[in-house]
Write a protein that holds these residues in place. Structure first.
Motif, PDB file in Angstrom:
ATOM      1  N   HIS A 123      -6.916  -0.655  -5.857  1.00  0.00           N
ATOM      2  CA  HIS A 123      -7.132  -1.386  -7.040  1.00  0.00           C
ATOM      3  C   HIS A 123      -7.602  -0.723  -8.447  1.00  0.00           C
ATOM      4  N   ARG A 128      -7.040  -2.907 -11.524  1.00  0.00           N
ATOM      5  CA  ARG A 128      -7.049  -4.429 -11.185  1.00  0.00           C
ATOM      6  C   ARG A 128      -8.158  -4.733 -10.420  1.00  0.00           C
ATOM      7  N   ASP A 131      -8.668  -9.245  -5.658  1.00  0.00           N
ATOM      8  CA  ASP A 131      -8.519 -10.821  -5.405  1.00  0.00           C
ATOM      9  C   ASP A 131      -9.668 -11.504  -4.805  1.00  0.00           C
TER      10      ASP A 131
END
Length: 662
Positions: A123, A128, A131
């Motif tokens: 990530h 990002r 999640d």
């Protein structure tokens, strides 16, 4: 509205039946009082499952203060994994707040521990947010939106709080306390301008690191016009790696631009590694400050602080009204700062170290090595200093002595008249004359902690009568390298002799006294603190790492007192002396009358120390109004004493505030 019948509160909820539950047979107001004293979450949950009445009374208390802890591994209780058949207790706690109609009962929410994030490196390469972290923030936001009565929120997880939670907190009309913890990792996260929360009165931000997650708190500080307590804690990584990356101006720039300084009463700064600028005095109204805490966690390497920390502290031009100062480092500039104003009521020099196992003066319980309870800071050992907060190897004994004298002189001249709490460093063993000067100048002292040489302990019995308001006394084991009682484990002979009361007579240092079994220490304290005129206000006394609580007075027969004294000889505690066979010792702070001294002894004093007084002479002494009657009708006064732990000692500031935490 019709008047309420008073009998309603005295009625029970069950009819009078011989086999009815005893608790439910009580009036409702008594049941409510009993339930209000239950503070364990497990007990409250069991009460809620008992019956409807107890559910109605215990449910608001169960949801009032919620603490959810996340662990990085599955924990087991009795060979059963927590959350078996469902999810982790952390997730189920959030689920209960969101899905059940009890969120309005919550007043305080704390999220702490370790939140596992998978595939962080992948990530990080694509920029990002994982999640799992995003879903956590969404769930917390859903819970926050329903807690309309929330007053305190604390985020102590190792992952970063995102904007979605900040925006939810900004909408709460009653949020008064906010605690934020930034993670110490350097994985990409969005930089956030924290929105204003105008009703905040308490703000604490920990593990700040501009090179990791530089969230902007300037807007939050500018809009918090009701803020009264501000605590800022920076990551120790910057000090250890000598990265002066903190710009104090960035945090207060909007307050400075608007010329609206913060009117906070309490300020705490820890691990601040930055240059001092005049703008800091403009950002905070120094005239409104009442309590200041400065923790540096400085180690033995002074080169780490040469170019940056030497600019602190500076003396403001305006008048100060500071009532409390708490710090872990000493220096000439700080001593001059203490002498630049007057009216101080509480002064604490922290003695705690980063390694509690090496602190011989700390009564704090040691956590087991296998404990899974999340710590307040999850830094690896390399990120914290292993040396004590006072371990300054470059300072010579002469410099330390001059520094101690400078502090004591400024304290005595400027603050002694108003001082109520005083905790001095254990590395400053005070002589009897220094203690006498401090005691005579500080009549308002209620809590006092200091280190003294073992040879000077007996003189404390002459000084304590002047402290009529003293309720807590803490005698520290000296840790100065120049002291004969420096940190050293008790000898092998002392360890084997610790089970005998003779250890008290053979003690050469306060550290040896601390190693004596509690049974003999309690006996000596019970005898030495039996003077009701002198020690009636004293409630707790500490010897090194041990603490003792003082209770009521009682009397014992003369024969029993003499036998007890033979079994447990005195070792110089304040007021400790053998049961008097002739003249009782004076409790007015004067020297004891010496038997056999014709120049100074009263007419009723025997001419020899071995000569027993006549009944008439003894009665004449007992009738003296200036002498406290420590024995009457063949009985001696004693005092109930019991050993207490950290749960009791932490209520007293000279113990509770002796920690490297804001």
């Amino acid at each position: 509205m019709a008047a309420v019948n008073r009998n309603m509160f005295d009625a029970t909820v069950t009819p009078d039946r011989p086999h009815a539950a005893q608790l439910m047979a009580l009036p409702l107001n008594l049941i409510a009082q009993v339930v209000s004293n239950v503070d364990d979450a497990g007990d409250l949950a069991r009460l809620c499952r008992t019956c409807r009445v107890l559910n109605y009374m215990a449910l608001p208390q169960l949801y009032r203060h919620i603490t959810l802890t996340s662990y990085d591994k599955i924990r087991y209780r009795d060979d059963q994994p927590e959350g078996m058949g469902s999810a982790s207790p952390f997730s189920m706690g959030l689920n209960a707040i969101i899905t059940r109609p009890y969120a309005s009962l919550v007043r305080s929410l704390t999220l702490r521990g370790v939140w596992r994030e998978l595939e962080l490196e992948e990530h990080a390469r694509v920029g990002r947010v994982p999640d799992s972290a995003m879903m956590l923030n969404i769930a917390v936001r859903a819970a926050v939106d329903q807690m309309t009565e929330l007053e305190s929120f604390s985020w102590e997880l190792n992952t970063k709080m995102l904007e979605t939670v900040y925006l939810g907190l900004a909408k709460l009309p009653k949020l008064k306390a906010l605690t934020l913890r930034f993670p110490s990792s350097r994985h990409p996260r969005p930089t956030i301008v924290i929105p204003p929360m105008p009703h905040l009165r308490y703000l604490k931000i920990t593990d700040i690191d501009p090179l990791c997650y530089p969230d902007d708190i300037s807007t939050l500080l500018w809009k918090c016009r009701k803020l009264r307590e501000l605590n800022l804690h920076w990551s120790p990584r910057m000090r250890n790696e000598q990265e002066p990356s903190v710009m104090v101006h960035d945090y207060f720039r909007k307050c400075i631009a608007a010329k609206q300084p913060l009117s906070v009463r309490k300020v705490g700064l820890q691990n601040l590694y930055a240059l001092h600028t005049e703008e800091f005095n403009v950002a905070i109204d120094n005239g409104a400050l009442e309590e200041v805490t400065i923790l540096n966690n400085c180690g033995a390497d002074l080169s780490m602080n040469t170019f940056v920390d030497s600019t602190w502290p500076t003396m403001p031009k305006q008048n100060l009204r500071i009532k409390s100062v708490r710090q872990d480092a000493v220096g000439r500039k700080h001593a001059e700062f203490i002498g630049s104003f007057s009216g101080l009521e509480r002064l604490y020099f922290i003695n705690a170290t980063t390694n509690p196992g090496d602190d011989i003066n700390s009564p704090r319980p040691l956590l087991p090595a296998t404990a899974l309870t999340p710590p307040g800071s999850d830094h690896p050992p390399s990120e914290t200093n292993g040396s004590g907060s006072y371990a300054v190897a470059a300072n010579s004994p002469s410099l330390q002595s001059s520094m101690r004298d400078l502090y004591l002189n400024n304290i005595t001249l400027n603050h002694a008249a108003t001082l109520r709490h005083l905790l001095l460093p254990a590395r400053w063993p005070l002589s009897a004359s220094a203690v006498a000067r401090l005691v005579h100048a500080s009549p308002q002292l209620e809590q006092l902690g200091f280190a003294t040489e073992f040879s000077d302990i007996e003189s404390l019995g002459l000084l304590l009568p002047f402290l009529r308001n003293l309720v807590a006394l803490r005698l520290l084991v000296p840790t100065s390298p120049t002291s004969e009682t420096q940190r050293a484990p008790p000898s092998k002979t002392a360890r084997y002799a610790s089970k005998s009361a003779n250890m008290l007579a053979k003690a050469q240092s306060l550290a040896d006294v601390v190693e004596v079994e509690d049974e003999y220490l309690i006996a000596r304290l019970s005898e030495g603190l039996a003077d009701q005129q002198v020690f009636h206000r004293l409630k707790v006394i500490g010897l090194g790492r041990k603490g003792f609580q003082l209770g009521d007075y009682y009397t014992v027969p003369v024969d029993e007192a003499e036998q007890g004294h033979e079994r447990s000889p005195t070792f110089g505690l304040p007021g400790s002396a053998p049961p008097p066979k002739s003249n009782p010792p004076s409790t007015l702070g004067k020297r004891r009358r010496e038997d056999g001294s014709s120049a100074t002894a009263p007419d009723h004093t025997p001419s020899s120390a071995t000569e027993e007084p006549t009944p008439a002479e003894t009665e004449e002494v007992l009738d003296d109004p200036c002498v406290h009657k420590i024995f009457r009708e063949g009985r001696y006064w004693r005092r109930h004493v019991r050993r207490v732990g950290w749960d009791v000692l932490q209520r007293w500031e000279i113990w509770g505030l002796d920690k490297l935490e804001l």
